[in-house]
Design a protein around this motif. Structure first.
Motif, PDB file in Angstrom:
ATOM      1  N   HIS A  81      -4.695  -6.251   3.814  1.00  0.00           N
ATOM      2  CA  HIS A  81      -4.825  -6.649   2.407  1.00  0.00           C
ATOM      3  C   HIS A  81      -5.192  -8.126   2.301  1.00  0.00           C
ATOM      4  CE1 HIS A  81      -3.829  -7.176  -1.848  1.00  0.00           C
ATOM      5  NE2 HIS A  81      -3.781  -5.869  -1.959  1.00  0.00           N
TER       6      HIS A  81
ATOM      7  N   PHE B  14      -9.016  -4.642   0.969  1.00  0.00           N
ATOM      8  CA  PHE B  14      -8.679  -4.881   2.378  1.00  0.00           C
ATOM      9  C   PHE B  14      -9.858  -5.425   3.168  1.00  0.00           C
ATOM     10  CE2 PHE B  14      -4.519  -2.752   2.523  1.00  0.00           C
ATOM     11  CZ  PHE B  14      -4.528  -2.111   1.305  1.00  0.00           C
TER      12      PHE B  14
ATOM     13  N   TRP C 250      -4.835  -0.637   5.465  1.00  0.00           N
ATOM     14  CA  TRP C 250      -5.455   0.428   4.673  1.00  0.00           C
ATOM     15  C   TRP C 250      -5.325   1.787   5.347  1.00  0.00           C
ATOM     16  CZ3 TRP C 250      -6.580   2.038   0.164  1.00  0.00           C
ATOM     17  CH2 TRP C 250      -7.442   3.133  -0.007  1.00  0.00           C
ATOM     18  N   ASP C 251      -5.673   1.836   6.646  1.00  0.00           N
ATOM     19  CA  ASP C 251      -5.748   3.123   7.328  1.00  0.00           C
ATOM     20  C   ASP C 251      -4.469   3.412   8.107  1.00  0.00           C
ATOM     21  OD1 ASP C 251      -8.079   4.647   9.743  1.00  0.00           O
ATOM     22  OD2 ASP C 251      -6.510   5.488   8.458  1.00  0.00           O
TER      23      ASP C 251
ATOM     24  N   HIS D   6       0.869  -1.164   0.000  1.00  0.00           N
ATOM     25  CA  HIS D   6       0.000   0.000   0.000  1.00  0.00           C
ATOM     26  C   HIS D   6       0.912   1.222   0.000  1.00  0.00           C
ATOM     27  CE1 HIS D   6      -3.364   2.542   2.086  1.00  0.00           C
ATOM     28  NE2 HIS D   6      -3.148   2.907   0.848  1.00  0.00           N
TER      29      HIS D   6
ATOM     30  N   ALA E 148      -2.840  -2.294  -4.293  1.00  0.00           N
ATOM     31  CA  ALA E 148      -3.343  -2.148  -2.926  1.00  0.00           C
ATOM     32  C   ALA E 148      -3.833  -0.727  -2.724  1.00  0.00           C
ATOM     33  CB  ALA E 148      -2.241  -2.473  -1.929  1.00  0.00           C
ATOM     34  N   ASN E 149      -4.249  -0.096  -3.821  1.00  0.00           N
ATOM     35  CA  ASN E 149      -4.561   1.322  -3.761  1.00  0.00           C
ATOM     36  C   ASN E 149      -6.032   1.612  -3.494  1.00  0.00           C
ATOM     37  OD1 ASN E 149      -5.164   0.203  -6.333  1.00  0.00           O
ATOM     38  ND2 ASN E 149      -5.477   2.269  -7.101  1.00  0.00           N
ATOM     39  N   ASP E 150      -6.834   0.578  -3.264  1.00  0.00           N
ATOM     40  CA  ASP E 150      -8.255   0.817  -3.038  1.00  0.00           C
ATOM     41  C   ASP E 150      -8.717   0.021  -1.831  1.00  0.00           C
ATOM     42  OD1 ASP E 150     -11.358   0.060  -3.770  1.00  0.00           O
ATOM     43  OD2 ASP E 150     -10.760   2.060  -4.443  1.00  0.00           O
ATOM     44  N   GLU E 151      -9.664   0.592  -1.089  1.00  0.00           N
ATOM     45  CA  GLU E 151     -10.143  -0.029   0.130  1.00  0.00           C
ATOM     46  C   GLU E 151     -10.738  -1.405  -0.124  1.00  0.00           C
ATOM     47  OE1 GLU E 151     -12.373   2.806   2.301  1.00  0.00           O
ATOM     48  OE2 GLU E 151     -12.362   1.602   4.138  1.00  0.00           O
TER      49      GLU E 151
END
Lengths: 517, 310
Positions: free
Chosen positions: B167, B150, B202-203, B116, B144-147
């Motif tokens: 992920h 995950f 992700w966060d 990410h 890994a660029n989108d929620e």
């Protein structure tokens, strides 16, 4: 049946321009080859604003040779309206029942709009250019209405692909919208849809300043659609097929200031009386093969005198309004919108950007968003940078490469990396390190110039220290800051500057003898 | 009879006393069963990435110790920045490709690689050289660029981080390997194996907002541990990290540090880094927090370390 070759040639050419243009704006899959952005350079208003004189001369010559082919082949609003007209035409049999018929030109309306647009621009406001330019309006319709609608569709397709292990399609973040842009685009779409379904090219012949401007030249076109009076039976069929409502079947005459050279009429005539041919230089705006009587020769003069008086009155009447607008065009608010890189001076940007939103759709990290009135009246719907969903990537020049009007000058990468669109501003009291007494460093992590650097604070913590002169305003810090309200933000420069270059650090030869453990 | 029994008993007892069961738990968790004695940490210096990796893995019994036939493997390098390999912002692409090849040689069904990223993901994947290196070796680059990539999981042993969206490639795979590059970091002080975990969630903003150092240690307690932490110190970044500004921030040291113990790997890496620029172990708070959470030990004297100079 004889094939209307000219019409199909027109259709093919129009699609060759229209399809790449549309795909470029709505390219949710990012499948478009980037070189296709060159198709945007065909548009007249961006070419004039961007001083692409080669293209401007080409369009003027085209109009001088063939009339308003631009309106049928290049203008995306025109081609879109042709789609709609075709819908309202229905099956061939129903063409007899169409609502189109010859209409008198609305010269007072369209010329005053053209004069108003030019005069207001000269006096310092591009508001009318932004609102009326057909290319920019279609750009906004595609960017602010069509593209957002496609994003969930893209999301659905992409999820299906993922479950099959295909990763070449990607989800698109919904970003870059503004309610004002959506409303204005919807109004435009509604207007030209209703106009074209009911009255063909009504917008093009009453409001559009590009159309009106080209009409000044097309009336002298060397190649024209001409009615052979000796064969004409005045049956009215050609009038009913004319989207511009410019064929007067009774007089067997065509108004060349309104004809958009679509060639639809050529196949409508059962007497083979209507042809596209070379006519040479003729002063008259309306002509037939056989020259009519002297009364016709006098009419153009009267029309011209009347038009001249009307134009000057319009110009004089609009002057106070425009001067007043100019006086308020410098916003005093500290909340200045940040211009995208390449904009340079704020006045240059406001006067050159037509708010077509090509840059908004193409920005790979969703940094650009349309404004409402943050730039003032002259900057209605022009884009600004905002760092909610992303930050300006250090190695990217896409917005400048895409801009067809030169509002964002195509700077080489090295110059873009030195362009300061704004400066960093830090508020210690809001910083997580200050309030929570824990490490963070998110801002400095994202800073490509290290204008934001972490320095020793206390108890082993580090805290940001800023050097605004070397900041380029990319927004990495603002985007990454976890504090609410943000502890570190970018403040716009009124005019873009060059960032100060940080002293170059010399690489050193470093060796280790052991592992150290 | 008695003498034979005595000798047999002695032999068995001495063998039994050499067995190390404290590694069994870690072994079971990380998909390795090694009855023979293996090192706790291997450090290699002086070779090219692929050769150093081969030597290090051999010390652990080869890649087959970790990857079984038909398994799905995930590699988690650092691909965070849109920088070329010479700038040492991302893991060495040659190292990643070498590991992909090793996994396929062990019979892996599929090897996936993701991170990410901080910069625009496709630029990072390409300009770091990792995409082309991995794909040439037959691996698959996963975005890994989108929620949507995950899934939220519980982190019950975390102190301040109790759950995270991780992920799904990592959640669904059979075994994963942590492949950070050794760099300094303005906020966390160092970014090595433990910090590299931030690329699987992700966060990241939550970590920075809620005690960065503790959250880094917390996320490492997630039950699915990497089989090995492979620290790329071929080219390190020793200042202006983690993004760096120029090659002046880098040092070519041609080293590789490998360990199943994440705390040991990071502690050794800090000591190695300290030779180039001063950095004390206690400055990197998340390493001590990791030890407190029983992720491993920073006490390198207690460990068997194999050092290889090529």
């Amino acid at each position: 049946m004889k094939i209307n070759t000219l019409k199909w040639a027109r259709v093919v050419l129009a699609l060759l321009v229209f399809i790449p243009t549309v795909l470029f704006f709505i390219d949710v899959f990012h499948l478009m080859p980037f070189k296709w952005k060159a198709v945007l350079h065909l548009q007249l208003v961006p070419a004039i604003l961007g001083s692409l004189w080669g293209m401007v001369i080409f369009i003027l010559l085209l109009s001088l040779l063939f009339g308003r082919v631009y309106c049928s082949v290049i203008c995306p609003a025109g081609i879109f309206q042709d789609f709609l007209s075709r819908l309202s035409a229905g099956k061939k049999k129903r063409r007899q029942r169409r609502v189109l018929k010859y209409a008198k030109p609305q010269n007072w309306l369209r010329y005053s709009i053209l004069v108003l647009t030019i005069a207001s621009f000269v006096l310092g406001s591009s508001a009318l250019v932004i609102l009326l330019d057909p290319y920019s309006n279609m750009g906004r319709v595609l960017s602010d209405l069509v593209r957002p609608a496609l994003i969930p569709v893209n999301g659905w397709i992409v999820n299906k692909a993922f479950s099959m292990g295909i990763y070449s399609l990607l989800p698109v973040t919904p970003a870059g919208f503004s309610w004002v842009a959506i409303v204005v685009s919807s109004l435009f779409l509604l207007t030209i849809s209703i106009m074209s379904l009911l009255r063909g090219r009504l917008y093009c012949n009453t409001i559009c300043p590009v159309g009106t401007f080209l009409s000044l030249i097309s009336r002298f076109a060397l190649f024209r659609v001409v009615i052979d009076d000796s064969l004409c039976t005045h049956c009215n069929v050609c009038s009913r097929s004319c989207k511009s409502q410019c064929i007067d079947s009774k007089q067997s005459s065509i108004d060349y200031s309104r004809c958009v050279v679509c060639f639809n009429c050529l196949s409508s005539c059962t007497q083979n009386a209507i042809r596209f041919q070379f006519v040479g230089f003729t002063a008259s705006t309306q002509s037939t093969v056989k020259e009519k009587s002297a009364t016709l020769k006098e009419e153009p003069l009267n029309v011209h005198r009347r038009e001249f008086i009307m134009l000057s009155t319009a110009a004089l009447a609009s002057a106070p309004l425009l001067l007043a607008n100019n006086a308020v065009s410098k916003p005093a608010s500290p909340k200045l919108p940040i211009m995208p890189p390449g904009a340079g001076k704020r006045e240059h940007f406001n006067m050159t950007c037509t708010a077509c939103h090509a840059c908004v759709t193409q920005c790979p990290t969703n940094v650009l968003i349309p404004t409402a009135f943050e730039y003032g009246l002259s900057g209605f719907m022009q884009p600004k940078m905002y760092f909610d969903k992303g930050f300006c990537q250090p190695n990217c020049t896409i917005c400048m490469d895409v801009c067809p009007s030169g509002a964002l000058l195509p700077l080489p990468l090295k110059e873009k990396q030195m362009t300061q669109v704004g400066q960093v501003h830090f508020t210690l009291e809001q910083c997580v390190v200050y309030t929570n007494h824990t490490d963070c460093g998110s801002c400095s992590e994202h800073c490509p110039t290290q204008a934001v650097k972490m320095v020793d604070y206390k108890d082993g913590l580090t805290i940001p220290h800023i050097t605004p002169e070397i900041c380029i305003g990319c927004g990495g810090c603002e985007y990454a800051c976890p504090a609410r309200p943000k502890a570190i933000v970018v403040h716009a420069n009124y005019d873009q500057q060059w960032a100060k270059k940080a002293p170059k650090e010399k690489p050193k030869e470093i060796e280790v003898q052991g592992f150290g453990f | 009879m008695k003498r034979r029994d005595f000798l047999l008993t002695t032999a068995l007892t001495s063998v039994a006393s050499m067995l190390r069961f404290d590694k069994l738990e870690a072994a079971l968790k990380s998909n390795t069963i090694s009855v023979s004695s293996t090192p706790d940490l291997v450090a290699v210096m002086g070779g090219e990435p692929a050769f150093m990796l081969e030597r290090a893995l051999a010390k652990f019994g080869g890649i087959k110790t970790f990857v079984k036939k038909g398994q799905v493997v995930v590699l988690k390098p650092n691909i965070g920045w849109d920088k070329t390999p010479d700038l040492a912002a991302d893991t060495n692409p040659e190292l990643v490709a070498a590991m992909v090849k090793q996994c396929y040689a062990a019979g892996a069904k599929r090897v996936e690689v993701f991170d990410h990223t901080c910069n625009q993901w496709d630029r990072c994947y390409v300009n770091s050289g990792i995409k082309s290196a991995v794909e040439s070796a037959g691996g698959i680059m996963v975005p890994a660029n989108d929620e949507s990539f995950f899934r939220t999981v519980a982190i019950p042993n975390g102190v301040k981080l109790k759950q995270a969206a991780i992920h799904r490639s990592l959640l669904d795979c059979d075994v994963w390997f942590n492949m950070p590059i050794l760099k300094n970091h303005g906020g966390a002080k160092m970014t090595i194996s433990m910090k590299n975990y931030m690329g699987i969630v992700w966060d990241r903003e939550y970590f920075h907002r809620t005690d960065l150092q503790q959250c880094i240690a917390d996320v490492c307690t997630f039950h699915k541990r990497p089989a090995l932490n492979i620290v790329d110190a071929y080219r390190i970044m020793f200042k202006n990290g983690p993004q760096g500004k120029s090659v002046a921030d880098t040092a070519l040291l041609k080293t590789l540090i490998v360990s199943p113990d994440i705390v040991a790997a990071d502690a050794a890496s800090v000591k190695f880094f300290n030779q180039v620029k001063q950095m004390n172990l206690n400055e990197v708070a998340h390493i001590g927090m990791g030890q407190a959470l029983h992720l491993g030990t920073e006490d390198l004297d207690k460990l068997r370390i194999d050092r290889i100079k090529m």
